[in-house]
Design a protein around this motif. Structure first.
Motif, mmCIF file in Angstrom:
data_model
loop_
_atom_site.group_PDB
_atom_site.id
_atom_site.type_symbol
_atom_site.label_atom_id
_atom_site.label_comp_id
_atom_site.label_asym_id
_atom_site.label_seq_id
_atom_site.Cartn_x
_atom_site.Cartn_y
_atom_site.Cartn_z
ATOM 1 N N GLN A 38 0.812 -1.210 0.000
ATOM 2 C CA GLN A 38 0.000 0.000 0.000
ATOM 3 C C GLN A 38 0.848 1.262 0.000
ATOM 4 O O GLN A 38 0.378 2.329 -0.408
ATOM 5 N N GLU A 67 0.173 7.697 8.278
ATOM 6 C CA GLU A 67 -0.665 6.850 9.137
ATOM 7 C C GLU A 67 -1.594 5.981 8.295
ATOM 8 O O GLU A 67 -1.755 4.793 8.539
ATOM 9 N N LYS A 68 -2.174 6.570 7.280
ATOM 10 C CA LYS A 68 -3.107 5.824 6.425
ATOM 11 C C LYS A 68 -2.412 4.667 5.718
ATOM 12 O O LYS A 68 -2.988 3.600 5.530
ATOM 13 N N GLY A 70 0.378 3.182 6.765
ATOM 14 C CA GLY A 70 1.180 2.355 7.691
ATOM 15 C C GLY A 70 2.672 2.527 7.444
ATOM 16 O O GLY A 70 3.446 1.582 7.593
ATOM 17 N N MET A 71 3.069 3.734 7.046
ATOM 18 C CA MET A 71 4.491 3.993 6.772
ATOM 19 C C MET A 71 5.090 4.847 7.881
ATOM 20 O O MET A 71 4.381 5.683 8.464
ATOM 21 N N TYR A 73 6.716 7.979 9.388
ATOM 22 C CA TYR A 73 6.549 9.376 8.973
ATOM 23 C C TYR A 73 7.746 9.855 8.154
ATOM 24 O O TYR A 73 7.604 10.529 7.136
#
Ligand code: FES
Length: 356
Positions: A38, A67-68, A70-71, A73
């Motif tokens: 993703q 956050e969306k 899942g990485m 920052y």
């Protein structure tokens, strides 16, 4: 080079969240990639976040994308700060990105920069009415129409200072402007007259292979005269076979080789005869090699004397009697040539030998 830092803390919004529409769009975008991949949607999501935030990426928008997906920052921040398509500070209603890379630079980008500095101000600065801001960026991929600039999503090419000023005037006045090349040419066709690829012969197939004739004529011109020239001229029609066994006959079979013995059902090398295949009378020897009876031909494994690693370990040449012709004597005067087979390897002399 662009300044790729986040905007000052005092102008950063306190939060960011995608609108419902953009949430749905983002979910569909992420679904395009296989599970676990993703993160591949990071650029489209950042782009959509920038559009929603008014043309620039606040820090909170970068965090929301991380956050969306899942990485971490920092990985999303790396992407956002690498590509100049992401503005890290607020921009004007018309955001001018001027290419300053070599082709555009050498075609007049310096003068365009002066126009932007005069009309808009420093890079990253938004005019008081919020209409313009500008930034120098690296190559935008329209080098053949240099110099160029991108204004919002459109390219403006073949710019001159006068043309750029007019575009800015028109935009400020709300007049329509035409993107693309600004000096009459279509797309990236030749800027003035089309003066290449004009020969009709290029398109009727008549010159296919012409380059080869040129090389052949040159080769004939440069070839030596007489017999050598005949051989040179004949060479192309009589190419050598690519492999030794591809058409070239073997002139004579080596007599009694182990391979031949094996073919005839004999033992190729007798275990009790270490000389075996090394027997000079059985090995491949030139037919006119006239050696005295019993004198063996040099064998590769026996005539080799390793080069001494240290000079003091080497053989004293002057003492190796009979093996080396004296300097200045002709080979004929040097006596029968010895092959090393019946000569003891010569090493440094012992003290007893030295006394003798
Ligand atoms: S150098 Fe300007 S567009 Fe490539």
């Amino acid at each position: 080079m662009s300044n790729r830092r986040l905007a000052a803390a005092e102008i950063q919004p306190p939060s960011f969240a995608f609108t419902a529409d953009n949430e749905n769009w983002a979910a569909r975008e992420i679904e395009k990639y296989p599970p676990g991949r993703q993160a591949s949607a990071v650029i489209p999501l950042l782009w959509r976040a920038q559009e929603q935030a008014g043309g620039w990426l606040p820090q909170k928008a970068i965090e929301a994308v991380a956050e969306k997906l899942g990485m971490p920052y920092i990985r999303v921040l790396e992407v956002a700060t690498f590509y100049t398509m992401f503005a890290l500070e607020p921009v004007g209603r018309y955001f001018v990105q001027l290419c300053g890379t070599v082709p555009c630079h050498s075609c007049g980008a310096v003068e365009l920069k002066e126009v932007l500095s005069r009309r808009i101000g420093e890079q990253g600065h938004v005019t008081a009415d919020g209409t313009f801001s500008w930034l120098e960026v690296e190559c935008l991929g329209a080098c053949c129409n240099a110099p160029m600039a991108q204004i919002n999503k459109d390219y403006y090419e073949d710019l001159t200072p006068e043309i750029l000023e007019k575009i800015l005037d028109d935009l400020a006045a709300g007049r329509e402007v035409k993107p693309g090349p600004q000096q009459g040419r279509r797309s990236s066709e030749p800027a003035r007259a089309a003066n290449t690829l004009q020969d009709p012969a290029l398109f009727d197939g008549s010159v296919v292979g012409a380059w080869r004739n040129r090389f052949e004529e040159q080769a004939i011109k440069e070839a030596p005269t007489g017999e050598a020239s005949t051989a040179t001229a004949a060479a192309p029609s009589q190419p050598k076979p690519a492999k030794p066994d591809a058409g070239r006959t073997i002139e004579s079979e080596a007599a009694d080789t182990p391979a031949k013995k094996a073919k005839e059902g004999e033992v190729p090398v007798k275990p009790d005869d270490p000389e075996g295949s090394a027997d000079p009378r059985k090995a491949t020897v030139a037919p006119n090699d006239e050696r005295p009876e019993g004198r063996s031909a040099p064998q590769s494994g026996k005539s080799y004397t390793p080069t001494p690693a240290k000079p003091e370990e080497g053989r004293p040449v002057a003492d190796a009697k009979g093996t080396t012709p004296v300097s200045g004597t002709s080979p004929a005067e040097g006596g029968a040539r010895r092959d090393g087979r019946d000569t003891k390897p010569v090493g440094p002399k012992t003290s007893d030998e030295a006394e003798r």
